[in-house]
Enzyme design. Sequence first.
Site, PDB file in Angstrom:
ATOM      1  N   LYS A  68      44.579  39.444  36.241  1.00  0.00           N
ATOM      2  CA  LYS A  68      44.783  40.588  35.413  1.00  0.00           C
ATOM      3  C   LYS A  68      45.280  39.782  34.103  1.00  0.00           C
ATOM      4  O   LYS A  68      44.781  40.285  33.105  1.00  0.00           O
ATOM      5  CB  LYS A  68      45.542  41.344  35.594  1.00  0.00           C
ATOM      6  CG  LYS A  68      45.359  42.330  36.757  1.00  0.00           C
ATOM      7  CD  LYS A  68      43.996  42.835  37.019  1.00  0.00           C
ATOM      8  CE  LYS A  68      43.326  43.876  38.613  1.00  0.00           C
ATOM      9  NZ  LYS A  68      43.933  43.178  39.542  1.00  0.00           N
TER      10      LYS A  68
HETATM   11  C1  LIG Z   1      43.073  43.789  40.736  1.00  0.00           C
HETATM   12  C2  LIG Z   1      43.227  42.826  41.738  1.00  0.00           C
HETATM   13  C3  LIG Z   1      42.037  42.371  43.175  1.00  0.00           C
HETATM   14  C4  LIG Z   1      40.759  43.066  42.768  1.00  0.00           C
HETATM   15  O1  LIG Z   1      40.123  43.100  41.398  1.00  0.00           O
HETATM   16  P1  LIG Z   1      38.927  43.648  40.344  1.00  0.00           P
HETATM   17  O2  LIG Z   1      38.141  42.884  39.403  1.00  0.00           O
HETATM   18  O3  LIG Z   1      39.785  44.975  40.450  1.00  0.00           O
HETATM   19  O4  LIG Z   1      38.698  44.056  42.193  1.00  0.00           O
HETATM   20  C5  LIG Z   1      42.342  41.527  43.764  1.00  0.00           C
HETATM   21  N1  LIG Z   1      43.253  40.417  43.575  1.00  0.00           N
HETATM   22  C6  LIG Z   1      44.508  40.957  43.060  1.00  0.00           C
HETATM   23  C7  LIG Z   1      45.988  39.845  43.287  1.00  0.00           C
HETATM   24  C8  LIG Z   1      44.243  41.754  41.478  1.00  0.00           C
HETATM   25  O5  LIG Z   1      45.123  41.997  41.100  1.00  0.00           O
END
Ligand SMILES: *Cc1c(COP(=O)(O)O)cnc(C)c1O
Length: 494
Positions: free
Chosen positions: A111
């Site tokens: 993120k």
């Molecule tokens: C947010 C997240 C996901 C999923 O990503 P999306 O874009 O919501 O599909 C997968 N793994 C981790 C560790 C995350 O923080």
Amino acid sequence: MEKLYKSTRGHQQPLDFYTSILQGIANDGGLLVPAFPFEKKDLNALLDLNYVDLATEVIGSFVPEDAKEDIRRCAQGAYDSGLFKEGVVPVVKAGNEYVMELFQGPTAAFKDLALSILPRFMTLSLKKKGENREVMILAATSGDTGKAALEGFKDVEGTCIKVFYPIDGVSAIQKQQMITTTGSNVEIIGIEGNFDDAQTAVKKAFGSAELKALCDQHDVFLSSANSINIGRLIPQIVYYFHAYLSLVKRGDLKMGDEVNFTVPSGNFGDCLAGWIAKNMGVPVHKFIVASNKNKILTDFFTTGVYDTHREFYKTNAPAMDILVSSNLERLVWFMVDGDSEKVDAFYHELNTSGEYKVDADTLARIQKEFTAGYQSEEEVLANIKDCYEKNHYVLDTHTACGYGVYQNYVKETGDTTPNILLSTASPYKFPESVYEALTGEKVDVYTAIEKLHAFTGVEIPYPLKGIKDREILHKGVIKRDDILKTIGDRIKEL
Ligand SMILES: *Cc1c(COP(=O)(O)O)cnc(C)c1O
């Protein structure tokens, strides 16, 4: 051509880039999508660019012509800040596949790639629009968005941020990371409920006439740091180009060769960004969508039915414990050629009956490009052990879902296309599970960090060092039905 964004549901006047960033979500409950065709990139011209220049080029396809230098400054501020590892996103080899390490940033989760630049888009947009009101950023988190958004927005002028997280639905490390965040404009609020409760309430806040009136009274407006904001999606396109070009540059791929991407998915923003990269020229054969035991996406990609009538499981990959996958709405919109009446009908159906079904043609189109699978908690642990024993590479629990789903895909199809697995978090964010997977031994979270380090030699990410001893600054917990009221109270305090 002016680059405008419209709603997947068709009832919002198209908006420019800046307004889209500030507004976060369409005012008809839909999500904002580009109303212009994707720009095809010349991969050869991008080959030698560093991450900042690549980001400027790719993001540049989504903003007004005259904004390129502004975007470069945003990218520099985000990625040249010293908060990311050299090269920003390392692409490493683990056995016969590649791993895109998206967790080498300020909060050790993928993120960070979007949330370190989104606040800069926000500040730019406030300036471009001559906006004097304060913006209150709302974020619902399944663990990683919260901390990444907090780090991105803390002490950013003209903004304040409220993060809602399920108290029993995030890992111990994720929680500790969030509740120890410093900064004068941040607040972290626990909710007695799950991620979907938080996300649904936050989405509702944007459509609430009552909150809108309060905002007007107090000279504030709401925006979103979740991947419903187009400003989250666009920066994620960049690393698909980056990973592909890295492999070409080191001679592991010839320009034009196809790759697969395996993407651990929840809200589906990450994978959708990859699909957009494909439409902009990255040669992709298949996207392999990986879920945990909350396998609503697997079922959708297999049957075309999105059915929320099911149990919600808390798993060892909590950032993917999601039943309402927001960005799927964008994919469906693209797959019905932007027919917003259809999308509106699907989502009306979802809101009233809890499910919808796409028609056979649409499903066939989707299945041409996507395949999906899921892993149980036991499989997740077995995958971590398997990958470590075979490749001496340590996966986190989410990436381990991708690892297992990809192995199954290869077994079923015999596909030999090179695979790039997106690693979405550091194993140190889920150290108890990872250490247990490797050794069979159950220990508490902070012991697990130390032991995992001693056992594997993998460096502890700098954002997680010393985390145990940080002061807890945020203790608030509310009931899930009180989220809207709490947002209202906070607006009144401004
Ligand atoms: C947010 C997240 C996901 C999923 O990503 P999306 O874009 O919501 O599909 C997968 N793994 C981790 C560790 C995350 O923080």
